[in-house]
Enzyme design. Structure first.
Site, PDB file in Angstrom:
ATOM      1  N   GLU A   1      -0.644  48.928  55.693  1.00 20.63           N
ATOM      2  CA  GLU A   1      -1.163  49.901  54.726  1.00 20.63           C
ATOM      3  C   GLU A   1      -1.993  50.948  55.476  1.00 20.63           C
ATOM      4  O   GLU A   1      -2.048  52.102  55.103  1.00 20.63           O
ATOM      5  CB  GLU A   1      -2.028  49.193  53.669  1.00 20.63           C
ATOM      6  CG  GLU A   1      -2.495  50.108  52.545  1.00 20.63           C
ATOM      7  CD  GLU A   1      -3.485  49.453  51.593  1.00 20.63           C
ATOM      8  OE1 GLU A   1      -3.870  48.292  51.819  1.00 20.63           O
ATOM      9  OE2 GLU A   1      -3.880  50.136  50.637  1.00 20.63           O
TER      10      GLU A   1
ATOM     11  N   ARG B   1      -6.129  36.303  58.679  1.00 25.49           N
ATOM     12  CA  ARG B   1      -6.414  35.670  57.377  1.00 25.49           C
ATOM     13  C   ARG B   1      -5.326  34.690  56.965  1.00 25.49           C
ATOM     14  O   ARG B   1      -5.573  33.807  56.147  1.00 25.49           O
ATOM     15  CB  ARG B   1      -6.668  36.752  56.331  1.00 25.49           C
ATOM     16  CG  ARG B   1      -8.048  37.382  56.496  1.00 25.49           C
ATOM     17  CD  ARG B   1      -8.233  38.576  55.614  1.00 25.49           C
ATOM     18  NE  ARG B   1      -7.887  39.815  56.286  1.00 25.49           N
ATOM     19  CZ  ARG B   1      -7.500  40.916  55.661  1.00 25.49           C
ATOM     20  NH1 ARG B   1      -7.389  40.931  54.356  1.00 25.49           N
ATOM     21  NH2 ARG B   1      -7.214  42.002  56.346  1.00 25.49           N
TER      22      ARG B   1
HETATM   23  O1  LIG Z   1       1.650  43.797  53.667  1.00 20.80           O
HETATM   24  P1  LIG Z   1       1.022  44.514  54.827  1.00 20.80           P
HETATM   25  O2  LIG Z   1       0.946  45.992  54.609  1.00 20.80           O
HETATM   26  O3  LIG Z   1       1.631  44.164  56.130  1.00 20.80           O
HETATM   27  O4  LIG Z   1      -0.515  44.079  54.885  1.00 20.80           O
HETATM   28  C1  LIG Z   1      -0.955  42.779  54.679  1.00 20.80           C
HETATM   29  C2  LIG Z   1      -1.612  42.220  55.905  1.00 20.80           C
HETATM   30  O5  LIG Z   1      -2.781  42.984  56.238  1.00 20.80           O
HETATM   31  C3  LIG Z   1      -3.897  42.116  56.412  1.00 20.80           C
HETATM   32  O6  LIG Z   1      -4.020  41.687  57.727  1.00 20.80           O
HETATM   33  P2  LIG Z   1      -4.555  42.623  58.917  1.00 20.80           P
HETATM   34  O7  LIG Z   1      -3.382  43.104  59.705  1.00 20.80           O
HETATM   35  O8  LIG Z   1      -5.519  43.621  58.365  1.00 20.80           O
HETATM   36  O9  LIG Z   1      -5.252  41.591  59.886  1.00 20.80           O
HETATM   37  P3  LIG Z   1      -6.407  40.469  59.745  1.00 20.80           P
HETATM   38  O10 LIG Z   1      -5.859  39.383  58.844  1.00 20.80           O
HETATM   39  O11 LIG Z   1      -6.535  40.008  61.155  1.00 20.80           O
HETATM   40  O12 LIG Z   1      -7.632  41.111  59.174  1.00 20.80           O
HETATM   41  C4  LIG Z   1      -3.556  40.932  55.512  1.00 20.80           C
HETATM   42  O13 LIG Z   1      -4.264  39.773  55.894  1.00 20.80           O
HETATM   43  C5  LIG Z   1      -2.078  40.787  55.666  1.00 20.80           C
HETATM   44  O14 LIG Z   1      -1.728  39.989  56.785  1.00 20.80           O
HETATM   45  N1  LIG Z   2      -6.438  46.566  50.378  1.00 23.86           N
HETATM   46  C1  LIG Z   2      -6.488  45.542  51.238  1.00 23.86           C
HETATM   47  N2  LIG Z   2      -7.469  44.619  51.145  1.00 23.86           N
HETATM   48  C2  LIG Z   2      -7.533  43.589  52.014  1.00 23.86           C
HETATM   49  N3  LIG Z   2      -6.664  43.417  53.015  1.00 23.86           N
HETATM   50  C3  LIG Z   2      -5.665  44.309  53.144  1.00 23.86           C
HETATM   51  N4  LIG Z   2      -4.624  44.373  53.998  1.00 23.86           N
HETATM   52  C4  LIG Z   2      -3.899  45.477  53.698  1.00 23.86           C
HETATM   53  N5  LIG Z   2      -4.423  46.116  52.654  1.00 23.86           N
HETATM   54  C5  LIG Z   2      -5.532  45.408  52.272  1.00 23.86           C
END
Ligand SMILES: O=P(O)(O)OC[C@H]1O[C@H](OP(=O)(O)OP(=O)(O)O)[C@H](O)[C@@H]1O
Ligand SMILES: Nc1ncnc2[nH]cnc12
Length: 170
Positions: free
Chosen positions: A95, A58
């Protein structure tokens, strides 16, 4: 503009107890998407940024239009095994789980001023990992930009040495 109205909340995704913030609904709305990218650029424009970094996946969606709008380059930070050339790697906590991030070793030049852009700050593990990778390559992280900050997860506590900006807080 109230961006909360265009962010969909999905209960129990991808796991029980997680209230998932779905930015696809914001991106479907051209006015809201443009407003979001313009807000990032407004905060970054006086920071002398050389390059934007975005974490997969993202962070690509938010970071590339910011780089385009500022007329500067974009560097992806990716999940393991995706980048074809030599990489630096870093492990971090999420998370919901753990992950590794990688960056091309030659993507950041020593002394470059870097802004990292992502959709959401949760525990801060992803941003901390991205910053560590950039610093390992000699870059300076001058700003961290998020569309959404989940304040109850205290991600900022991991990022106290950085300039952090978020557009909306939950
Ligand atoms: O602050 P944090 O606890 O590290 O979480 C935040 C991250 O989690 C999500 O990505 P995710 O790893 O789910 O991957 P994606 O963007 O590929 O869905 C979001 O887009 C952030 O990059
Ligand atoms: N609650 C949440 N919603 C969307 N993206 C996330 N990445 C980590 N926590 C999330």
């Amino acid at each position: 503009m109230d961006l909360r109205k265009v962010i969909r909340e999905v209960e129990n995704f991808p796991k029980e107890g997680i209230n998932f913030k779905d930015i696809t609904t914001l991106m479907q709305d051209g006015e809201a998407f443009k407003f979001t990218i313009d807000e990032f650029i407004k905060d970054l424009k006086d920071k002398n940024v050389d390059v934007i970094v975005g974490p997969e996946a993202r962070g690509f969606l938010m970071g590339t239009p910011v780089a385009y709008g500022m007329g500067i380059g974009f560097v992806p930070v990716r999940k393991p095994g995706k980048l074809p050339h030599e990489v630096e790697s870093y492990n971090y906590g999420l998370e919901y789980g753990t992950d590794t991030l990688e960056i091309h070793k030659d993507a950041i030049k020593p002394g470059q001023r870097v802004a990292i852009v992502d959709d959401l700050l949760a525990t801060g593990g992803t941003m901390e990992a991205a910053a560590k990778l950039i610093e390992k390559l000699g870059g300076e992280v001058v700003s961290m930009q998020f569309l959404i900050e989940l304040e109850f997860l205290n991600g900022r506590d991991k990022l106290t040495q950085y300039n952090v900006n978020s557009l909306i807080k939950y």
